[in-house]
Design a protein around this motif. Structure first.
Motif, PDB file in Angstrom:
ATOM      1  N   UNK A 106       0.811  -1.397  -0.132  1.00 51.55           N
ATOM      2  CA  UNK A 106       0.083   0.086   0.134  1.00 51.55           C
ATOM      3  C   UNK A 106       0.846   1.081  -0.114  1.00 51.55           C
ATOM      4  N   UNK A 107       0.518   2.300  -0.887  1.00 49.44           N
ATOM      5  CA  UNK A 107       1.086   3.406  -0.998  1.00 49.44           C
ATOM      6  C   UNK A 107       1.270   3.985  -2.294  1.00 49.44           C
ATOM      7  N   UNK A 108       1.902   4.932  -2.498  1.00 48.13           N
ATOM      8  CA  UNK A 108       2.092   5.529  -3.870  1.00 48.13           C
ATOM      9  C   UNK A 108       3.634   5.228  -4.374  1.00 48.13           C
ATOM     10  N   UNK A 109       3.553   4.924  -5.635  1.00 45.06           N
ATOM     11  CA  UNK A 109       4.780   4.303  -6.177  1.00 45.06           C
ATOM     12  C   UNK A 109       4.857   5.282  -7.575  1.00 45.06           C
ATOM     13  N   UNK A 110       6.050   5.694  -7.915  1.00 47.68           N
ATOM     14  CA  UNK A 110       6.434   6.715  -9.173  1.00 47.68           C
ATOM     15  C   UNK A 110       7.459   6.076  -9.997  1.00 47.68           C
ATOM     16  N   UNK A 111       6.845   5.800 -11.327  1.00 47.13           N
ATOM     17  CA  UNK A 111       8.203   5.140 -12.321  1.00 47.13           C
ATOM     18  C   UNK A 111       8.885   6.154 -12.651  1.00 47.13           C
ATOM     19  N   UNK A 112      10.032   5.924 -13.707  1.00 48.64           N
ATOM     20  CA  UNK A 112      11.079   6.740 -14.101  1.00 48.64           C
ATOM     21  C   UNK A 112      10.500   7.741 -14.887  1.00 48.64           C
ATOM     22  N   UNK A 113       9.176   7.858 -15.406  1.00 50.48           N
ATOM     23  CA  UNK A 113       8.428   8.873 -16.277  1.00 50.48           C
ATOM     24  C   UNK A 113       7.872   9.740 -15.510  1.00 50.48           C
ATOM     25  N   UNK A 114       7.616   9.272 -14.106  1.00 50.15           N
ATOM     26  CA  UNK A 114       6.698  10.196 -13.246  1.00 50.15           C
ATOM     27  C   UNK A 114       5.333   9.849 -12.998  1.00 50.15           C
ATOM     28  N   UNK A 115       5.126   8.662 -13.795  1.00 52.99           N
ATOM     29  CA  UNK A 115       3.585   7.949 -13.842  1.00 52.99           C
ATOM     30  C   UNK A 115       3.452   7.423 -12.353  1.00 52.99           C
ATOM     31  N   UNK A 116       2.184   7.631 -11.847  1.00 50.76           N
ATOM     32  CA  UNK A 116       1.861   7.249 -10.321  1.00 50.76           C
ATOM     33  C   UNK A 116       1.166   5.948 -10.136  1.00 50.76           C
ATOM     34  N   UNK A 117       1.520   4.935  -9.657  1.00 50.08           N
ATOM     35  CA  UNK A 117       0.762   3.676  -8.988  1.00 50.08           C
ATOM     36  C   UNK A 117       0.337   3.786  -7.893  1.00 50.08           C
ATOM     37  N   UNK A 118      -1.038   4.023  -7.495  1.00 48.10           N
ATOM     38  CA  UNK A 118      -1.537   4.078  -6.214  1.00 48.10           C
ATOM     39  C   UNK A 118      -2.248   2.737  -5.506  1.00 48.10           C
ATOM     40  N   UNK A 119      -1.428   2.200  -4.892  1.00 43.66           N
ATOM     41  CA  UNK A 119      -2.139   0.838  -4.095  1.00 43.66           C
ATOM     42  C   UNK A 119      -2.618   1.044  -2.949  1.00 43.66           C
ATOM     43  N   UNK A 120      -4.130   0.984  -2.794  1.00 47.27           N
ATOM     44  CA  UNK A 120      -5.028   1.507  -1.622  1.00 47.27           C
ATOM     45  C   UNK A 120      -5.213   0.213  -0.889  1.00 47.27           C
ATOM     46  N   UNK A 121      -5.095  -1.087  -1.425  1.00 51.43           N
ATOM     47  CA  UNK A 121      -5.379  -2.089  -0.373  1.00 51.43           C
ATOM     48  C   UNK A 121      -4.477  -3.441  -1.223  1.00 51.43           C
ATOM     49  N   UNK A 122      -3.952  -4.019   0.091  1.00 54.35           N
ATOM     50  CA  UNK A 122      -3.116  -5.164  -0.410  1.00 54.35           C
ATOM     51  C   UNK A 122      -3.417  -6.306   0.501  1.00 54.35           C
ATOM     52  N   UNK A 123      -4.917  -6.529   0.847  1.00 51.94           N
ATOM     53  CA  UNK A 123      -5.231  -7.570   1.879  1.00 51.94           C
ATOM     54  C   UNK A 123      -5.343  -8.910   1.300  1.00 51.94           C
ATOM     55  N   UNK A 124      -5.007  -9.882   1.772  1.00 59.23           N
ATOM     56  CA  UNK A 124      -5.225 -11.302   1.369  1.00 59.23           C
ATOM     57  C   UNK A 124      -4.442 -11.670   0.121  1.00 59.23           C
ATOM     58  N   UNK A 125      -3.396 -10.984  -0.393  1.00 58.18           N
ATOM     59  CA  UNK A 125      -2.854 -11.101  -1.600  1.00 58.18           C
ATOM     60  C   UNK A 125      -3.260 -10.726  -2.916  1.00 58.18           C
ATOM     61  N   UNK A 126      -4.386  -9.837  -2.743  1.00 60.98           N
ATOM     62  CA  UNK A 126      -4.878  -9.238  -3.514  1.00 60.98           C
ATOM     63  C   UNK A 126      -4.645  -7.571  -3.559  1.00 60.98           C
ATOM     64  N   UNK A 127      -4.818  -6.834  -4.845  1.00 65.06           N
ATOM     65  CA  UNK A 127      -4.230  -5.695  -4.928  1.00 65.06           C
ATOM     66  C   UNK A 127      -5.319  -4.838  -5.438  1.00 65.06           C
ATOM     67  N   UNK A 128      -5.569  -3.611  -4.765  1.00 68.52           N
ATOM     68  CA  UNK A 128      -6.683  -2.592  -5.346  1.00 68.52           C
ATOM     69  C   UNK A 128      -6.001  -1.386  -5.595  1.00 68.52           C
ATOM     70  N   UNK A 129      -6.289  -0.466  -6.343  1.00 68.28           N
ATOM     71  CA  UNK A 129      -5.660   1.043  -6.459  1.00 68.28           C
ATOM     72  C   UNK A 129      -5.937   1.765  -7.867  1.00 68.28           C
ATOM     73  N   UNK A 130      -5.496   2.509  -8.260  1.00 66.77           N
ATOM     74  CA  UNK A 130      -5.139   3.171  -9.494  1.00 66.77           C
ATOM     75  C   UNK A 130      -4.013   3.540 -10.265  1.00 66.77           C
TER      76      UNK A 130
END
Length: 134
Positions: A16-40
């Protein structure tokens, strides 16, 4: 296990948290419970079909392995993207595939472009990204 081997072997890793790639794009993981991921995901690349959108992602994780997908629509047709990767030394290294259903194409120079379905061999784009937690 040798000390020069993999060092990020936690099984209860918090994605869970915000991740930025080398181009500045943002992956926001809002839930990582039970081996699953959700976000945008929001791309910073203006030439991407996903530009200007926060596309929902869903996926899975286990240990240092992660995989997630998103689908969306744009002026140039529908598309899907999948990321698969590993966490190493605090960085999420991923390989990705974008599948695009259509592309703008003109029959000849000076003609207006129209959306047309693309052949399978032209529908796939692939590359790699590295994300860091922000």
């Amino acid at each position: 296990m040798a000390t020069d081997m993999v060092t990020d072997m936690a099984t209860d890793l918090a994605w869970v948290g915000n991740w930025r790639n080398q181009f500045g794009s943002i992956l926001r993981i809002t839930d990582d419970a039970h081996g699953r991921l959700e976000g945008n995901f929001e791309t910073a690349l203006e030439d991407s079909g996903f530009y200007g959108q926060a596309v929902p992602i869903t996926g899975f994780h286990r240990g240092n392995c992660i995989a997630f997908v998103a689908v969306g629509s744009s002026a140039t047709g529908d598309r899907a993207v999948s990321y698969t990767g590993l966490l190493r030394h605090g960085r999420m290294h991923t390989a990705w595939f974008v599948i695009a259903d259509q592309a703008l194409s003109a029959s000849r120079e000076g003609e207006p472009a129209k959306l047309k379905p693309v052949n399978w061999w032209r529908a796939v784009t692939t590359n790699v990204d590295t994300f860091e937690r922000t």
